[in-house]
Design an enzyme around this catalytic site. Structure first.
Site, mmCIF file in Angstrom:
data_model
loop_
_atom_site.group_PDB
_atom_site.id
_atom_site.type_symbol
_atom_site.label_atom_id
_atom_site.label_comp_id
_atom_site.label_asym_id
_atom_site.label_seq_id
_atom_site.Cartn_x
_atom_site.Cartn_y
_atom_site.Cartn_z
ATOM 1 C CG HIS A 60 45.620 -80.275 103.781
ATOM 2 N ND1 HIS A 60 45.141 -81.457 104.301
ATOM 3 C CD2 HIS A 60 46.097 -80.591 102.556
ATOM 4 C CE1 HIS A 60 45.316 -82.436 103.425
ATOM 5 N NE2 HIS A 60 45.889 -81.935 102.339
ATOM 6 C CG HIS A 101 42.168 -85.113 104.223
ATOM 7 N ND1 HIS A 101 42.532 -86.370 104.601
ATOM 8 C CD2 HIS A 101 42.988 -84.785 103.182
ATOM 9 C CE1 HIS A 101 43.523 -86.789 103.821
ATOM 10 N NE2 HIS A 101 43.818 -85.846 102.967
ATOM 11 C CG ASN A 125 41.633 -89.823 97.178
ATOM 12 O OD1 ASN A 125 40.557 -90.366 96.933
ATOM 13 N ND2 ASN A 125 42.728 -90.050 96.482
ATOM 14 C CG ASP A 147 43.052 -81.900 100.432
ATOM 15 O OD1 ASP A 147 44.131 -81.643 99.854
ATOM 16 O OD2 ASP A 147 42.551 -83.040 100.447
ATOM 17 N N GLY A 197 40.351 -84.409 94.006
ATOM 18 C CA GLY A 197 40.653 -83.122 94.636
ATOM 19 C C GLY A 197 39.759 -82.006 94.142
HETATM 20 O O1 DOR Z 1 41.627 -85.128 97.032
HETATM 21 C C1 DOR Z 1 42.818 -85.064 97.300
HETATM 22 N N1 DOR Z 1 43.717 -84.515 96.431
HETATM 23 N N2 DOR Z 1 43.252 -85.548 98.469
HETATM 24 C C2 DOR Z 1 44.562 -85.634 98.768
HETATM 25 O O2 DOR Z 1 44.894 -86.063 99.853
HETATM 26 C C3 DOR Z 1 45.584 -85.228 97.770
HETATM 27 C C4 DOR Z 1 45.049 -84.223 96.860
HETATM 28 C C5 DOR Z 1 45.942 -83.936 95.674
HETATM 29 O O3 DOR Z 1 47.169 -83.776 95.861
HETATM 30 O O4 DOR Z 1 45.414 -83.795 94.567
#
Ligand code: DOR
Length: 431
Positions: A60, A233, A279, A306, A325
């Site tokens: 991921h 996640h 997220n 992630d 993120g």
């Molecule tokens: O925190 C996150 N950022 N969760 C996600 O599922 C997408 C990701 C992003 O693409 O920035």
């Protein structure tokens, strides 16, 4: 020219072979060879005190290319991966354009091949443009090498579409549909986990139920279709328990947890550090404990970073304006070693399994994940489990939004060998 290398005296931790012992490992012409079969003049690396494991595999990652090159490129992301001990990563489809057809998939594979730092196994979009309206060209993407599909960043909100995707994927054999479990209505406007801390901080919350409703729905659809479901996640204790029961029932489900959900909780948001805005959101200490237990007992199969790079101008803003993120490729191994392995909550063998062997299986990445045996492609990481360091920018990643900045971590990648070549030597990228 592929190198011949002797890794001398390291502790070989190889979950695919159930092996944990001090041994020499030989590498020649891109493959593992018996040490006594090495040609004269092989490069000798003293690995005493180091752990040698199959190269890590990140199921991921966000590499952002095409379209988000201000945050990351395939090359900078692959360099961050190699420095983190990874020999393969799976970039998600939420690029611009979206990876929803074979052309974008091939572009990412070609960019990674040109960089020559690690393999990529692109994840294809489930729905065209991630719009959640109709299925993307799954068959065409399978032909281009895709084994996992996901609209990650968004849930597949329409259950009929997800049902169709799970059913359709069955025709391609070992293909999984990977879900981002957040109900859009329940998480709309939410900035963090809904609870005592969101109330005190005055930030709008997202309840656990936002995730758990989707997990319950998707498990029901996995049961209905017999399809292969992968849950990305996970953040809540209730989700872990549902996956545990689904596995006992025999459903074809696998699950992922990130290093940041294993380390941080919503209490850490008191600093309003936007690098902790992710997220799904960081939840409570009880949720974190359940994620750790689920990882240790195999309910949760894989650790995915992630890795989500964002440019400074999307992070150094008001909390509610910040993009979600954290980057993670360069800190994942050390975070897991420091927070879980060192305190005895997770065995080193299980940690490597969750960071290499199990994700390689999920991605159909047959060259990765071990076993470290003669004839196999030489994909290896050597790390010092005792070395401590403080996480600080700059990173090899083009972005610097790491939740781990300022933390002291134990465990440092020393060498990464990708297809028999030393792409990281003594902690420095060679290309
Ligand atoms: O925190 C996150 N950022 N969760 C996600 O599922 C997408 C990701 C992003 O693409 O920035």
């Amino acid at each position: 020219m592929p190198e011949a290398i002797l890794l001398r005296g390291g502790r070989v931790v190889d979950p695919a072979a159930g092996r944990d012992e001090v041994a020499d490992v030989g590498v020649a012409e891109g493959r593992i060879v018996p040490p006594d079969a090495l040609p004269a003049g092989a490069l000798e690396l003293d690995c005493s005190g180091l752990v040698i494991a199959p190269g890590l595999v990140d199921p991921h990652t966000h590499l952002r290319q095409p379209g988000g090159e201000d945050a990351e490129t395939v090359e900078t992301g692959c360099r961050a991966a190699a420095l983190g001990g990874y020999t393969a990563v799976a970039p998600m489809a939420n690029t611009d354009p979206v990876a929803d057809d074979a052309a974008v998939i091939r572009e990412v594979i070609d960019l990674a091949a040109a960089a020559g730092l690690c393999d990529v196994y692109p994840v294809g979009a489930v729905t065209r443009g991630l719009a959640g309206e109709d299925l993307a060209e799954l068959g065409e993407m399978v032909e281009a090498g895709v084994r996992v599909f996901s609209d990650d960043g968004r849930v597949v909100a329409n259950p009929q579409l997800l049902r169709n995707a799970l059913t359709y994927a069955l025709a391609f054999g070992e293909v999984a549909i990977a879900e981002h479990c957040e109900d859009p209505a329940l998480s709309e406007g939410g900035q963090m986990h809904e609870g005592q801390h969101s109330a005190v901080l005055g930030l709008q919350g997202k309840p656990r139920e936002s995730e758990e409703i989707v997990v319950a729905r998707d498990l029901a659809l996995a049961r209905l279709t017999g399809g292969r479901l992968h849950l990305l996640h996970l953040s809540s204790a209730g989700s872990v328990e549902m996956v545990r029961r689904a596995k006992a029932e025999g459903l074809r489900v696998t699950a992922e947890v990130t290093p940041h959900h294993l380390v941080f909780t919503d209490a850490d948001l008191v600093t309003y550090d936007t690098n902790l805005k992710v997220n799904p959101p960081l939840r409570t200490a009880e949720d974190r404990a359940a994620l750790r237990r689920g990882l240790a007992d195999g309910t949760i199969d894989v650790i995915g970073t992630d890795h989500a790079p964002h440019p400074v101008e999307r992070k150094e803003v008001e909390f509610d304006q910040a993009a979600p993120g954290t980057i993670g490729l360069e800190t994942a191994l050390a975070a897991v070693l420091t927070e879980l392995v060192e305190p005895g909550e997770l065995s080193l063998l299980r940690a490597i399994e969750a960071m290499s062997t199990a994700p390689a299986r999920l991605l159909g990445a047959a060259d990765h994940g071990g076993p470290i045996e003669p004839g196999r492609p030489a994909m290896l990481v050597a790390f010092d489990p005792a070395a401590t360091w403080v996480v600080e920018p700059p990173f090899a990643s083009r972005s610097r939004n790491s939740a781990f900045i300022g933390r002291t971590l134990r465990g440092r990648v020393v060498h990464t060998i990708y297809r028999g070549e030393l792409v990281v030597a003594d902690g420095k990228a060679e290309r």
